[in-house]
Design an enzyme around this catalytic site. Structure first.
Site, PDB file in Angstrom:
ATOM      1  CE1 TYR A 147      -2.130 -11.248   5.109  1.00 42.82           C
ATOM      2  CE2 TYR A 147      -0.995 -12.702   6.650  1.00 42.82           C
ATOM      3  CZ  TYR A 147      -1.000 -11.973   5.484  1.00 42.82           C
ATOM      4  OH  TYR A 147       0.106 -11.968   4.673  1.00 42.82           O
TER       5      TYR A 147
ATOM      6  CE  LYS B  65      -1.898 -13.508   2.157  1.00 40.57           C
ATOM      7  NZ  LYS B  65      -1.690 -13.057   0.769  1.00 40.57           N
TER       8      LYS B  65
ATOM      9  CB  SER C 269       2.699   0.487  -5.726  1.00 45.88           C
ATOM     10  OG  SER C 269       2.100   0.013  -4.537  1.00 45.88           O
TER      11      SER C 269
HETATM   12  N1  LIG Z   1       5.122  -8.639   4.771  1.00 46.87           N
HETATM   13  C1  LIG Z   1       5.040  -9.840   5.297  1.00 46.87           C
HETATM   14  O1  LIG Z   1       5.479 -10.066   6.440  1.00 46.87           O
HETATM   15  C2  LIG Z   1       4.413 -10.960   4.524  1.00 46.87           C
HETATM   16  C3  LIG Z   1       4.581 -12.282   4.991  1.00 46.87           C
HETATM   17  C4  LIG Z   1       4.017 -13.332   4.292  1.00 46.87           C
HETATM   18  C5  LIG Z   1       3.263 -13.074   3.168  1.00 46.87           C
HETATM   19  N2  LIG Z   1       3.116 -11.791   2.738  1.00 46.87           N
HETATM   20  C6  LIG Z   1       2.299 -11.584   1.556  1.00 46.87           C
HETATM   21  O2  LIG Z   1       3.113 -11.009   0.552  1.00 46.87           O
HETATM   22  C7  LIG Z   1       2.295 -10.196  -0.304  1.00 46.87           C
HETATM   23  C8  LIG Z   1       2.903  -8.820  -0.416  1.00 46.87           C
HETATM   24  O3  LIG Z   1       2.962  -8.258   0.875  1.00 46.87           O
HETATM   25  P1  LIG Z   1       3.888  -6.992   1.195  1.00 46.87           P
HETATM   26  O4  LIG Z   1       4.488  -7.246   2.508  1.00 46.87           O
HETATM   27  O5  LIG Z   1       4.718  -6.661   0.015  1.00 46.87           O
HETATM   28  O6  LIG Z   1       2.734  -5.886   1.392  1.00 46.87           O
HETATM   29  P2  LIG Z   1       2.806  -4.308   1.200  1.00 46.87           P
HETATM   30  O7  LIG Z   1       4.200  -3.812   1.368  1.00 46.87           O
HETATM   31  O8  LIG Z   1       1.739  -3.756   2.089  1.00 46.87           O
HETATM   32  O9  LIG Z   1       2.391  -4.116  -0.341  1.00 46.87           O
HETATM   33  C9  LIG Z   1       1.107  -4.552  -0.758  1.00 46.87           C
HETATM   34  C10 LIG Z   1       0.911  -4.193  -2.223  1.00 46.87           C
HETATM   35  O10 LIG Z   1      -0.429  -4.542  -2.555  1.00 46.87           O
HETATM   36  C11 LIG Z   1      -1.134  -3.346  -2.942  1.00 46.87           C
HETATM   37  N3  LIG Z   1      -2.504  -3.403  -2.430  1.00 46.87           N
HETATM   38  C12 LIG Z   1      -2.896  -3.537  -1.139  1.00 46.87           C
HETATM   39  N4  LIG Z   1      -4.244  -3.485  -1.058  1.00 46.87           N
HETATM   40  C13 LIG Z   1      -4.693  -3.311  -2.333  1.00 46.87           C
HETATM   41  C14 LIG Z   1      -5.974  -3.165  -2.893  1.00 46.87           C
HETATM   42  N5  LIG Z   1      -7.082  -3.156  -2.136  1.00 46.87           N
HETATM   43  N6  LIG Z   1      -6.084  -3.008  -4.224  1.00 46.87           N
HETATM   44  C15 LIG Z   1      -4.974  -2.983  -5.009  1.00 46.87           C
HETATM   45  N7  LIG Z   1      -3.731  -3.110  -4.536  1.00 46.87           N
HETATM   46  C16 LIG Z   1      -3.590  -3.273  -3.200  1.00 46.87           C
HETATM   47  C17 LIG Z   1      -0.354  -2.205  -2.309  1.00 46.87           C
HETATM   48  O11 LIG Z   1      -0.518  -0.966  -2.991  1.00 46.87           O
HETATM   49  P3  LIG Z   1      -1.648   0.125  -2.536  1.00 46.87           P
HETATM   50  O12 LIG Z   1      -1.604   0.196  -1.052  1.00 46.87           O
HETATM   51  O13 LIG Z   1      -1.237   1.384  -3.223  1.00 46.87           O
HETATM   52  O14 LIG Z   1      -2.932  -0.388  -3.056  1.00 46.87           O
HETATM   53  C18 LIG Z   1       1.069  -2.713  -2.491  1.00 46.87           C
HETATM   54  O15 LIG Z   1       1.496  -2.512  -3.814  1.00 46.87           O
HETATM   55  C19 LIG Z   1       0.889 -10.221   0.301  1.00 46.87           C
HETATM   56  O16 LIG Z   1       0.108 -11.195  -0.330  1.00 46.87           O
HETATM   57  C20 LIG Z   1       1.148 -10.619   1.745  1.00 46.87           C
HETATM   58  O17 LIG Z   1       0.027 -11.219   2.327  1.00 46.87           O
HETATM   59  C21 LIG Z   1       3.681 -10.738   3.370  1.00 46.87           C
END
Ligand SMILES: NC(=O)c1ccc[n+]([C@@H]2O[C@H](COP(=O)([O-])OP(=O)(O)OC[C@H]3O[C@@H](n4cnc5c(N)ncnc54)[C@H](OP(=O)(O)O)[C@@H]3O)[C@@H](O)[C@H]2O)c1
Length: 242
Positions: A151, A155, A12
């Site tokens: 967290y 990972k 999303s």
């Molecule tokens: N942002 C960073 O700094 C960063 C760094 C390294 C790795 N990552 C990894 O990259 C990936 C994406 O992160 P992002 O930064 O894009 O996060 P984000 O902006 O918070 O988006 C997370 C997505 O996952 C969905 N989601 C979260 N909890 C959920 C649940 N319980 N059930 C179903 N859907 C769920 C959210 O939609 P809803 O809330 O509507 O459910 C949203 O679509 C993750 O695996 C994160 O750990 C992120």
């Protein structure tokens, strides 16, 4: 029957949305889920009639994941690529982290990803042709970060899962890899203080935080025939920071 079918969790917003956009642009049929939708995702559905399947449910609900994967197979006929992206992060020092926060991170990040991959693998094993799984990890799994120990543990679990599963599924033509991004400009990292943001930028040779667009290229590559001899790897995408 469609050509290439890719399934992405958490499409999303943030990185998941960028992945969905990229996979649609390269011609895949795509399925995604999250707890809530978003106007941007609804616009993508309208722009790609019949090519983007979207559902809303919680990744902590194993039976909902099973139902979703069944619906994807009913709708598109197969699953070629699974990208386990959805995750949550509760930031805070371990001493004050509550049980419910630990449970939620384990349920969504670890169990939710493993159940999703298991359901996809059950389908992949029954269909002809190569397939791939890509897990979204984080550099904190190996480099660490204060306030993110639980967290980071989730990972690190996914990276261990990926390398073992790669050995298990390689003989069946299914590749398994992970990507490990550094901090990205998304909602997940929105609470990052200016001080921490400055510190990260300073230790990053490429001089900025990552963007979802910086990560999707690696995921596009790993979930394509161009990566046909790559499995059991963790691809770090971090501007050189770790
Ligand atoms: N942002 C960073 O700094 C960063 C760094 C390294 C790795 N990552 C990894 O990259 C990936 C994406 O992160 P992002 O930064 O894009 O996060 P984000 O902006 O918070 O988006 C997370 C997505 O996952 C969905 N989601 C979260 N909890 C959920 C649940 N319980 N059930 C179903 N859907 C769920 C959210 O939609 P809803 O809330 O509507 O459910 C949203 O679509 C993750 O695996 C994160 O750990 C992120």
């Amino acid at each position: 029957m469609t050509d290439v079918v890719s399934l992405v969790s958490g499409g999303s917003r943030g990185l998941g949305f960028a992945i969905v956009e990229r996979l649609l642009a390269r011609g895949d049929w795509v399925a995604t889920f999250s707890r809530s939708g978003s106007p941007a995702l609804s616009a993508l559905v309208a722009a790609h009639p019949g090519r983007l399947h979207v559902e809303s449910f919680d990744a902590a609900d194993s039976s909902a994941i099973q139902g979703f994967v069944s619906h994807v197979v009913e709708t598109f006929g197969r699953i070629d690529h699974c990208i386990a992206n959805a995750a949550i992060a509760h930031e805070g020092v371990l001493a004050t982290t509550r049980d419910d926060e630990i449970d939620a991170m384990l349920a969504v990040n670890v169990k939710g990803s493993i159940v999703l991959v298991r359901e996809c693998v059950r389908q992949m094993l029954m269909q002809p042709g190569a397939a791939s799984i890509t897990l979204v990890s984080s550099i904190v799994a190996r480099s660490g970060s204060p306030g993110l120990s639980v967290y980071a543990a989730t990972k690190a679990a996914l990276e261990g899962f990926a390398v073992s599963l790669a050995r298990e599924l390689g003989p069946r033509g299914i590749r398994v890899n992970a990507v490990a991004p550094s901090f990205l400009e998304t909602d997940l990292s929105a609470s990052l203080s200016e001080e921490n943001r400055g510190r990260i930028v300073k230790r990053t040779p490429l001089g900025r935080l990552g963007l979802p667009a910086d990560i999707v290229g690696g995921i596009d590559f790993l979930s394509s025939p161009r990566a046909g001899f790559i499995t059991g790897q963790v691809l770090t995408i971090d501007g050189g920071s770790s």
